[in-house]
Write an enzyme that holds these catalytic residues in place. Structure first.
Site, PDB file in Angstrom:
ATOM      1  CE1 TYR A   1     -10.063   0.070  -0.322  1.00  0.00           C
ATOM      2  CE2 TYR A   1      -7.982   0.879   0.554  1.00  0.00           C
ATOM      3  CZ  TYR A   1      -9.149   0.172   0.726  1.00  0.00           C
ATOM      4  OH  TYR A   1      -9.434  -0.437   1.917  1.00  0.00           O
TER       5      TYR A   1
ATOM      6  CG  ASP B   1      -2.159  -0.825   1.073  1.00  0.00           C
ATOM      7  OD1 ASP B   1      -2.518  -1.191  -0.066  1.00  0.00           O
ATOM      8  OD2 ASP B   1      -2.772  -1.136   2.111  1.00  0.00           O
TER       9      ASP B   1
END
Length: 141
Positions: free
Chosen positions: A138, A29
């Site tokens: 996201y 991430d």
């Protein structure tokens, strides 16, 4: 861009892992691929312009490895410790905290399962690019 040098327990321990592989989605991430560990400065580099030479080493190693400094906003320096950076102080510190957690997870992963393989590239790509780049979707504001 601001650089942050942070004292670190697991980041320093992770120098033994050299570099920190991407074992999971938390790493992916925030960091695209492994987090590198660059060599120790030479005696000459330490004795002349130590801080400046540390910066030059990081920049030259990222160029040599063809790593994007914004896609991998952290590095470990042998016999020194971690550095992180970001567009501002808040992001640089956040990346330092994430680096410490990723280092801790990698250390524990290798302790529990020494032969573990890094996460598959397609999983790393999915997690990194859903938060970063032109098609990010996201966690956006």
């Amino acid at each position: 861009m601001l650089c942050w040098e942070k004292s670190s327990t697991f980041g320093v321990k992770s120098i033994d892992i050299d570099p920190i592989p991407c074992y999971g989605t938390t790493h992916a991430d925030y960091f695209y691929g492994e987090i590198p560990c660059v060599r120790c400065l030479t005696k000459e580099e330490i004795n002349s312009a130590y801080e400046e030479n540390t910066g030059h080493l990081i920049v030259s190693e990222f160029k040599r490895m063809k790593k994007d400094v914004m896609a991998v906003p952290a590095v470990l320096c042998k016999n020194h410790g971690p550095f992180s950076w970001g567009k501002d102080a808040k992001e640089a510190i956040h990346n330092a905290v994430v680096l410490e957690e990723v280092a801790k997870m990698a250390y524990r992963t290798e302790l529990i399962h020494p032969q573990v393989a890094p996460a598959p590239q397609e999983l790393q790509d999915k997690h990194y690019f859903r938060k970063h780049g032109a098609n990010a979707y996201y966690g956006q504001n």
